[in-house]
Design a protein around this motif. Structure first.
Motif, PDB file in Angstrom:
ATOM      1  N   ALA A 153       0.921  -1.065   0.057  1.00  0.00           N
ATOM      2  CA  ALA A 153       0.178   0.001   0.139  1.00  0.00           C
ATOM      3  C   ALA A 153       1.020   1.382   0.086  1.00  0.00           C
ATOM      4  O   ALA A 153       2.167   1.204   0.268  1.00  0.00           O
ATOM      5  N   SER A 154       0.214   2.429  -0.349  1.00  0.00           N
ATOM      6  CA  SER A 154       1.016   3.501  -0.092  1.00  0.00           C
ATOM      7  C   SER A 154       0.207   4.859   0.674  1.00  0.00           C
ATOM      8  O   SER A 154      -1.047   4.493   1.030  1.00  0.00           O
ATOM      9  N   VAL A 155       0.915   5.461   1.476  1.00  0.00           N
ATOM     10  CA  VAL A 155       0.082   6.460   2.449  1.00  0.00           C
ATOM     11  C   VAL A 155      -0.408   7.539   1.744  1.00  0.00           C
ATOM     12  O   VAL A 155       0.190   8.018   0.846  1.00  0.00           O
ATOM     13  N   LYS A 156      -1.953   7.687   1.878  1.00  0.00           N
ATOM     14  CA  LYS A 156      -2.450   8.752   1.376  1.00  0.00           C
ATOM     15  C   LYS A 156      -2.365   9.982   1.896  1.00  0.00           C
ATOM     16  O   LYS A 156      -2.325  10.997   1.514  1.00  0.00           O
ATOM     17  N   GLN A 157      -2.901   9.929   3.251  1.00  0.00           N
ATOM     18  CA  GLN A 157      -3.206  11.192   4.252  1.00  0.00           C
ATOM     19  C   GLN A 157      -3.079  10.500   5.600  1.00  0.00           C
ATOM     20  O   GLN A 157      -3.186   9.501   5.930  1.00  0.00           O
ATOM     21  N   PHE A 158      -3.061  11.594   6.448  1.00  0.00           N
ATOM     22  CA  PHE A 158      -3.449  11.109   7.961  1.00  0.00           C
ATOM     23  C   PHE A 158      -4.726  11.843   8.183  1.00  0.00           C
ATOM     24  O   PHE A 158      -5.073  12.792   7.561  1.00  0.00           O
ATOM     25  N   ALA A 159      -5.598  11.161   8.991  1.00  0.00           N
ATOM     26  CA  ALA A 159      -6.846  11.667   9.432  1.00  0.00           C
ATOM     27  C   ALA A 159      -7.238  11.365  10.922  1.00  0.00           C
ATOM     28  O   ALA A 159      -6.644  10.708  11.595  1.00  0.00           O
ATOM     29  N   LEU A 160      -8.348  12.037  11.281  1.00  0.00           N
ATOM     30  CA  LEU A 160      -8.911  11.802  12.713  1.00  0.00           C
ATOM     31  C   LEU A 160     -10.171  11.003  12.606  1.00  0.00           C
ATOM     32  O   LEU A 160     -11.065  11.278  11.767  1.00  0.00           O
ATOM     33  N   THR A 161     -10.322  10.104  13.652  1.00  0.00           N
ATOM     34  CA  THR A 161     -11.636   9.361  13.688  1.00  0.00           C
ATOM     35  C   THR A 161     -12.136   9.518  14.973  1.00  0.00           C
ATOM     36  O   THR A 161     -11.508   9.618  15.849  1.00  0.00           O
ATOM     37  N   TYR A 162     -13.653   9.523  15.046  1.00  0.00           N
ATOM     38  CA  TYR A 162     -14.132   9.727  16.455  1.00  0.00           C
ATOM     39  C   TYR A 162     -14.115   8.580  17.210  1.00  0.00           C
ATOM     40  O   TYR A 162     -14.563   7.589  16.732  1.00  0.00           O
ATOM     41  N   ASN A 163     -13.698   8.404  18.153  1.00  0.00           N
ATOM     42  CA  ASN A 163     -13.559   7.023  19.228  1.00  0.00           C
ATOM     43  C   ASN A 163     -14.641   7.352  20.415  1.00  0.00           C
ATOM     44  O   ASN A 163     -14.487   7.915  21.286  1.00  0.00           O
ATOM     45  N   PRO A 164     -15.750   6.593  20.297  1.00  0.00           N
ATOM     46  CA  PRO A 164     -16.918   6.775  21.305  1.00  0.00           C
ATOM     47  C   PRO A 164     -16.485   6.122  22.660  1.00  0.00           C
ATOM     48  O   PRO A 164     -17.100   6.498  23.700  1.00  0.00           O
ATOM     49  N   PHE A 165     -15.492   5.253  22.659  1.00  0.00           N
ATOM     50  CA  PHE A 165     -14.973   4.617  24.020  1.00  0.00           C
ATOM     51  C   PHE A 165     -14.226   5.732  24.876  1.00  0.00           C
ATOM     52  O   PHE A 165     -14.741   5.751  25.868  1.00  0.00           O
ATOM     53  N   ASN A 166     -13.539   6.285  24.133  1.00  0.00           N
ATOM     54  CA  ASN A 166     -12.733   7.737  24.947  1.00  0.00           C
ATOM     55  C   ASN A 166     -13.236   8.976  24.970  1.00  0.00           C
ATOM     56  O   ASN A 166     -12.846   9.758  25.091  1.00  0.00           O
TER      57      ASN A 166
END
Length: 272
Positions: A171-184
């Motif tokens: 694979a190749s790196v496309k980008q960095f992102a943020l995702t919401y974690n409902p646990f924390n």
């Protein structure tokens, strides 16, 4: 000393154990243990918490997390395997163990709320399925004689059969992102991958996928365009949007697959 041992024995008799069904996944190292605790919302401290409280109405016991099981159609959910001081193993949902750590334990549990959410989601999916395929309405005789233009059926994309075992990826790196974690209740940083291919015969093209930007990956100081090879497991789990994040951390396309626990990572020359 004997009084303490007797008390532990009494508590052991009161506890209803739910032992793991068979082999379960352990932690590769200290970093993996710390990352999983953060994912479950159980600890985000530098020194990972080792002991947790297992509470019932009239007593509480000290437990340690020995590993976890995965479940769900895409194995995206976890059940913790905890060990009591008497050596017994039992399974528990991470949200329920998290709730037990609160002094206010006893109110409606997060686990019950989650189960309701899952149930509602399943019902919505069933309802949506019914809405997508409505029952045909009776046609009036005058209308039945009319010639109707039939729309060409949209061809469905072939369903990808994901391997259950660990496989090799490029694979190749496309980008960095943020995702919401409902646990924390926080945003977690993730790496979005493109040109993801499972190396086997025949190879499987996944397109986009994502994985946690773990401490292991951070050691490689990744940047968009970097090419990678690694081992891991893949599951169908859509990347959720981050909560109140800048546009640069949002993804402009649906990312439907998650790579779990990438290992044996090799960073190659950056794409030209």
């Amino acid at each position: 000393m004997m009084a303490i041992e007797h008390e532990q024995l009494e508590r052991s008799g009161l506890t209803r154990y739910v032992p793991p069904k068979g082999d379960f996944e352990g932690f590769r190292d200290e970093d993996h243990y710390r990352e999983k605790l953060k994912e479950w919302g159980l600890s985000s401290a530098k020194e990972a918490k080792r002991e947790f409280l297992f509470k019932e109405r009239n007593y509480q016991r000290v437990v340690k997390i020995k590993g976890f099981e995965t479940y769900g159609k895409s194995e995206e959910f976890n059940t913790l395997v905890i060990e009591f001081q008497d050596g017994n193993l039992s399974c528990i949902h991470p949200a329920f163990l998290k709730e037990m750590q609160a002094s206010s334990f006893g109110k409606e549990s997060m686990l019950q709320v989650e189960e309701k959410d899952f149930s509602t989601a399943e019902q919505s999916a069933v309802t949506q399925g019914k809405e997508d395929t409505p029952e045909p309405k009776p046609v009036a005789k005058s209308e039945s004689k009319k010639t109707k233009a039939t729309k060409p059926k949209k061809e469905k994309e072939p369903k990808i059969e994901l391997p259950a075992e660990k496989v090799h990826f490029t694979a190749s790196v496309k980008q960095f992102a943020l995702t919401y974690n409902p646990f924390n209740e926080e945003n977690d940083e993730v790496v979005v991958l493109e040109n993801v291919q499972i190396i086997q015969e025949p190879p499987i093209e996944l397109g986009l996928a994502w994985c946690s930007h773990s401490k292991t990956l951070k050691k490689f100081e990744l940047a968009p365009g970097d090419m990678l090879e690694f081992d891991g497991k893949v599951a169908k789990k859509k990347l959720a949007k981050g909560k109140d994040v800048e546009e640069e951390f949002l993804v402009d396309a649906a990312v439907l697959y998650k790579v779990n626990n990438p290992s044996k990572i090799v960073k190659k020359d950056k794409q030209q």
